[in-house]
Design a protein around this motif. Structure first.
Motif, PDB file in Angstrom:
ATOM      1  N   MET A   1       0.839  -1.203   0.000  1.00 47.98           N
ATOM      2  CA  MET A   1       0.000   0.000   0.000  1.00 47.98           C
ATOM      3  C   MET A   1       0.881   1.262   0.000  1.00 47.98           C
ATOM      4  O   MET A   1       0.597   2.222  -0.721  1.00 47.98           O
ATOM      5  CB  MET A   1      -0.902  -0.031   1.237  1.00 47.98           C
ATOM      6  N   ARG A   2       1.931   1.254   0.789  1.00 50.04           N
ATOM      7  CA  ARG A   2       2.828   2.419   0.803  1.00 50.04           C
ATOM      8  C   ARG A   2       3.490   2.624  -0.557  1.00 50.04           C
ATOM      9  O   ARG A   2       3.679   3.764  -0.989  1.00 50.04           O
ATOM     10  CB  ARG A   2       3.889   2.256   1.895  1.00 50.04           C
ATOM     11  N   ALA A   3       3.848   1.537  -1.219  1.00 54.21           N
ATOM     12  CA  ALA A   3       4.475   1.654  -2.534  1.00 54.21           C
ATOM     13  C   ALA A   3       3.504   2.276  -3.538  1.00 54.21           C
ATOM     14  O   ALA A   3       3.882   3.148  -4.340  1.00 54.21           O
ATOM     15  CB  ALA A   3       4.939   0.287  -3.020  1.00 54.21           C
ATOM     16  N   HIS A   4       2.259   1.865  -3.495  1.00 49.11           N
ATOM     17  CA  HIS A   4       1.265   2.429  -4.402  1.00 49.11           C
ATOM     18  C   HIS A   4       0.966   3.886  -4.040  1.00 49.11           C
ATOM     19  O   HIS A   4       0.705   4.706  -4.933  1.00 49.11           O
ATOM     20  CB  HIS A   4      -0.010   1.589  -4.358  1.00 49.11           C
ATOM     21  N   GLU A  17       4.975  14.344   2.877  1.00 50.66           N
ATOM     22  CA  GLU A  17       5.758  14.828   4.001  1.00 50.66           C
ATOM     23  C   GLU A  17       5.878  13.741   5.054  1.00 50.66           C
ATOM     24  O   GLU A  17       4.943  12.954   5.268  1.00 50.66           O
ATOM     25  CB  GLU A  17       5.101  16.072   4.600  1.00 50.66           C
ATOM     26  N   ALA A  18       6.996  13.698   5.714  1.00 47.97           N
ATOM     27  CA  ALA A  18       7.219  12.688   6.752  1.00 47.97           C
ATOM     28  C   ALA A  18       6.291  12.923   7.932  1.00 47.97           C
ATOM     29  O   ALA A  18       5.978  14.067   8.287  1.00 47.97           O
ATOM     30  CB  ALA A  18       8.671  12.738   7.213  1.00 47.97           C
ATOM     31  N   GLY A  19       5.844  11.822   8.534  1.00 47.58           N
ATOM     32  CA  GLY A  19       4.953  11.924   9.679  1.00 47.58           C
ATOM     33  C   GLY A  19       3.525  12.160   9.232  1.00 47.58           C
ATOM     34  O   GLY A  19       3.254  12.564   8.111  1.00 47.58           O
ATOM     35  N   GLY A  20       2.600  11.870  10.115  1.00 52.98           N
ATOM     36  CA  GLY A  20       1.205  12.156   9.829  1.00 52.98           C
ATOM     37  C   GLY A  20       0.493  11.111   9.003  1.00 52.98           C
ATOM     38  O   GLY A  20      -0.644  11.318   8.574  1.00 52.98           O
ATOM     39  N   GLU A  21       1.149   9.974   8.761  1.00 59.25           N
ATOM     40  CA  GLU A  21       0.495   8.899   8.016  1.00 59.25           C
ATOM     41  C   GLU A  21      -0.735   8.413   8.764  1.00 59.25           C
ATOM     42  O   GLU A  21      -0.710   8.233   9.982  1.00 59.25           O
ATOM     43  CB  GLU A  21       1.499   7.756   7.837  1.00 59.25           C
ATOM     44  N   PHE A  22      -1.824   8.194   8.026  1.00 60.61           N
ATOM     45  CA  PHE A  22      -3.076   7.777   8.660  1.00 60.61           C
ATOM     46  C   PHE A  22      -3.683   6.610   7.886  1.00 60.61           C
ATOM     47  O   PHE A  22      -3.968   6.723   6.692  1.00 60.61           O
ATOM     48  CB  PHE A  22      -4.078   8.935   8.704  1.00 60.61           C
ATOM     49  N   TRP A  23      -3.871   5.488   8.605  1.00 59.90           N
ATOM     50  CA  TRP A  23      -4.487   4.304   8.010  1.00 59.90           C
ATOM     51  C   TRP A  23      -5.972   4.284   8.338  1.00 59.90           C
ATOM     52  O   TRP A  23      -6.380   4.506   9.479  1.00 59.90           O
ATOM     53  CB  TRP A  23      -3.835   3.034   8.535  1.00 59.90           C
ATOM     54  N   GLY A  24      -6.792   3.992   7.339  1.00 63.54           N
ATOM     55  CA  GLY A  24      -8.221   3.869   7.541  1.00 63.54           C
ATOM     56  C   GLY A  24      -8.615   2.473   7.953  1.00 63.54           C
ATOM     57  O   GLY A  24      -7.773   1.601   8.201  1.00 63.54           O
ATOM     58  N   TRP A  25      -9.922   2.261   8.005  1.00 61.14           N
ATOM     59  CA  TRP A  25     -10.476   0.999   8.502  1.00 61.14           C
ATOM     60  C   TRP A  25      -9.934  -0.188   7.713  1.00 61.14           C
ATOM     61  O   TRP A  25      -9.947  -0.200   6.492  1.00 61.14           O
ATOM     62  CB  TRP A  25     -12.007   1.043   8.400  1.00 61.14           C
ATOM     63  N   ALA A  26      -9.423  -1.183   8.461  1.00 59.04           N
ATOM     64  CA  ALA A  26      -8.954  -2.460   7.906  1.00 59.04           C
ATOM     65  C   ALA A  26      -7.878  -2.273   6.826  1.00 59.04           C
ATOM     66  O   ALA A  26      -7.710  -3.116   5.954  1.00 59.04           O
ATOM     67  CB  ALA A  26     -10.129  -3.266   7.336  1.00 59.04           C
TER      68      ALA A  26
END
Length: 264
Positions: A1-4, A17-26
């Motif tokens: 997912m990060r690669a895409h 930008e570095a930091g602040g990554e947010f994953w949604g449901w599942a």
């Protein structure tokens, strides 16, 4: 997912930008702060689904909302660009939006603390939802068939007649709003019984009596005959989540609410 996500950033010509990554449901979505080539702050969100399911209300919700509402007089983060890709049977949609700098009012959809907000915030919310409600759309957020099935099962009363169908955001909880007012997450918007957004926000406020009372003050449709169908629908939806093991802190308040609805 990060690669895409990184490929989408390159395709849309933005720098994450570095930091602040947010994953949604599942793990279905991944968002991160970004900047456009002219330095404007943005938010890059990637959503994924099997290729044969990459269509319909949720998939196109944000794009449809941009086409219909725009930035809603500054109350909705504008969608700036979209990039679609498919890889090995999985569809990826990247949505680049204007960044909302204010934090959401709660990390949890269910409000866990008192939240004193100025009258102007409530007036802005009521005015914005009125604009949304007035929009004509063929998108559907709540189906009559669902109401006919779920309200008797979870609220214990026949589904009330819907006196008016209006357009709703349909997921108006405390993790989707900020102060000053911005309303996030427009995936599921569509037609619903009048008062649906107000009833949803009320439900997620039930642990905070003062805030719940303020929601009712701001939206007189709650407690009225016109709002009964929306209230019963939202109550059924959340009691259904309780039956699945979610939103358990709300269970007692929801059951009290369902008893009140049965008496109306």
């Amino acid at each position: 997912m990060r690669a895409h996500h990184a490929r989408a950033a390159q395709a849309l010509d933005v720098q994450t930008e570095a930091g602040g990554e947010f994953w949604g449901w599942a793990g279905r979505t991944l968002g991160a702060p970004a900047r456009t080539t002219d330095g404007a702050p943005a938010w890059l969100r990637l959503v994924t689904a099997p290729e044969d399911k990459a269509s319909g209300k949720l998939w196109d919700g944000n794009l449809d909302a941009q086409q219909v509402f725009g930035d809603l007089d500054g109350r909705r983060p504008a969608l700036l660009a979209v990039h679609d890709a498919v890889d090995d049977g999985t569809a990826y949609r990247a949505e680049l939006s204007a960044r909302v700098e204010q934090p959401v009012l709660s990390d949890d959809p269910v409000l866990q603390r008192d939240l004193p907000l100025p009258d102007s915030w409530w007036e802005d919310l009521a005015g914005t939802l009125a604009k949304v409600a007035a929009v004509n759309t063929d998108r559907v957020a709540v189906r009559q068939q669902y109401m006919d099935r779920a309200i008797p099962e979870f609220v214990g009363t026949p589904a009330p007649a819907v006196t008016c169908w209006t357009t709703a955001h349909s997921d108006l909880h405390w993790a989707n709003v900020t102060a000053p007012l911005r309303i996030l997450d427009w995936e599921g918007w569509g037609r619903a019984p009048e008062g649906f957004d107000a009833a949803t926000l009320y439900a997620y406020s039930l642990l905070q009596e003062d805030v719940a009372a303020r929601v009712r003050d701001a939206f007189p449709v709650l407690g009225s005959p016109a709002g009964l169908a929306a209230e019963a629908t939202v109550c059924a939806q959340l009691l259904q989540t309780v039956a699945r093991g979610d939103n358990l802190p709300l269970e007692d308040r929801l059951r009290d609410w369902s008893e009140e609805l049965r008496r109306r």
